[in-house]
Design a protein around this motif. Structure first.
Motif, PDB file in Angstrom:
ATOM      1  N   THR A   4       0.856  -1.188   0.000  1.00 49.30           N
ATOM      2  CA  THR A   4       0.000   0.000   0.000  1.00 49.30           C
ATOM      3  C   THR A   4       0.892   1.238   0.000  1.00 49.30           C
ATOM      4  O   THR A   4       2.088   1.135   0.274  1.00 49.30           O
ATOM      5  N   PRO A   5       0.327   2.408  -0.268  1.00 46.68           N
ATOM      6  CA  PRO A   5       1.132   3.625  -0.200  1.00 46.68           C
ATOM      7  C   PRO A   5       1.766   3.849   1.179  1.00 46.68           C
ATOM      8  O   PRO A   5       2.833   4.432   1.294  1.00 46.68           O
ATOM      9  N   TYR A   6       1.118   3.358   2.235  1.00 46.34           N
ATOM     10  CA  TYR A   6       1.661   3.550   3.583  1.00 46.34           C
ATOM     11  C   TYR A   6       2.846   2.635   3.859  1.00 46.34           C
ATOM     12  O   TYR A   6       3.673   2.929   4.712  1.00 46.34           O
ATOM     13  N   GLY A   7       2.921   1.509   3.161  1.00 41.26           N
ATOM     14  CA  GLY A   7       4.018   0.588   3.362  1.00 41.26           C
ATOM     15  C   GLY A   7       5.284   0.978   2.626  1.00 41.26           C
ATOM     16  O   GLY A   7       6.370   0.497   2.932  1.00 41.26           O
ATOM     17  N   ASP A   8       5.157   1.834   1.651  1.00 43.26           N
ATOM     18  CA  ASP A   8       6.302   2.316   0.869  1.00 43.26           C
ATOM     19  C   ASP A   8       6.950   3.468   1.635  1.00 43.26           C
ATOM     20  O   ASP A   8       6.368   4.530   1.792  1.00 43.26           O
ATOM     21  N   ASN A   9       8.152   3.255   2.126  1.00 38.93           N
ATOM     22  CA  ASN A   9       8.817   4.268   2.951  1.00 38.93           C
ATOM     23  C   ASN A   9       9.495   5.382   2.160  1.00 38.93           C
ATOM     24  O   ASN A   9      10.066   6.291   2.761  1.00 38.93           O
ATOM     25  N   SER A  10       9.445   5.354   0.846  1.00 39.75           N
ATOM     26  CA  SER A  10      10.181   6.333   0.049  1.00 39.75           C
ATOM     27  C   SER A  10       9.677   7.762   0.243  1.00 39.75           C
ATOM     28  O   SER A  10      10.410   8.712   0.016  1.00 39.75           O
ATOM     29  N   TRP A  11       8.430   7.937   0.684  1.00 43.91           N
ATOM     30  CA  TRP A  11       7.847   9.272   0.839  1.00 43.91           C
ATOM     31  C   TRP A  11       8.099   9.863   2.222  1.00 43.91           C
ATOM     32  O   TRP A  11       7.828  11.035   2.459  1.00 43.91           O
ATOM     33  N   GLU A  61      -8.664   4.438   2.014  1.00 43.80           N
ATOM     34  CA  GLU A  61      -8.288   4.285   0.604  1.00 43.80           C
ATOM     35  C   GLU A  61      -6.792   4.020   0.467  1.00 43.80           C
ATOM     36  O   GLU A  61      -6.370   3.167  -0.309  1.00 43.80           O
ATOM     37  N   GLY A  62      -5.977   4.749   1.218  1.00 40.34           N
ATOM     38  CA  GLY A  62      -4.529   4.569   1.131  1.00 40.34           C
ATOM     39  C   GLY A  62      -4.041   3.269   1.742  1.00 40.34           C
ATOM     40  O   GLY A  62      -2.994   2.749   1.370  1.00 40.34           O
ATOM     41  N   ALA A  63      -4.795   2.715   2.687  1.00 36.66           N
ATOM     42  CA  ALA A  63      -4.398   1.476   3.352  1.00 36.66           C
ATOM     43  C   ALA A  63      -4.866   0.235   2.611  1.00 36.66           C
ATOM     44  O   ALA A  63      -4.479  -0.869   2.962  1.00 36.66           O
TER      45      ALA A  63
END
Length: 72
Positions: A4-11, A61-63
């Motif tokens: 998910t977007p929350y699991g991607d630490n790049s941000w 939605e993001g999760a």
């Protein structure tokens, strides 16, 4: 939540920067601080004015992993 977007630490903000801001705030006697870059601080300010229902829907939605069931 890795896909998910929350699991991607790049941000995420640099942890050393955030820790330094927290320590500096502690020694300055500040009772709260939003660590990170200017975009993160702006997002925190915007978040205070956003209704809880909107924030909850945005988080849901993001999760949600790609391809997962959406309630629309």
């Amino acid at each position: 939540m890795g896909d998910t977007p929350y699991g991607d630490n790049s941000w995420k903000n640099d942890r050393v920067l955030v820790a330094r801001q927290g320590i500096d705030a502690l020694f300055a006697g500040d009772d709260q601080v939003v660590g990170g870059d200017e975009a993160t601080r702006q997002q925190a300010a915007d978040n205070r004015a956003t209704p809880e229902t909107v924030k909850a829907a945005r988080h849901a939605e993001g999760a949600r992993p790609p391809g997962a069931f959406s309630r629309g």
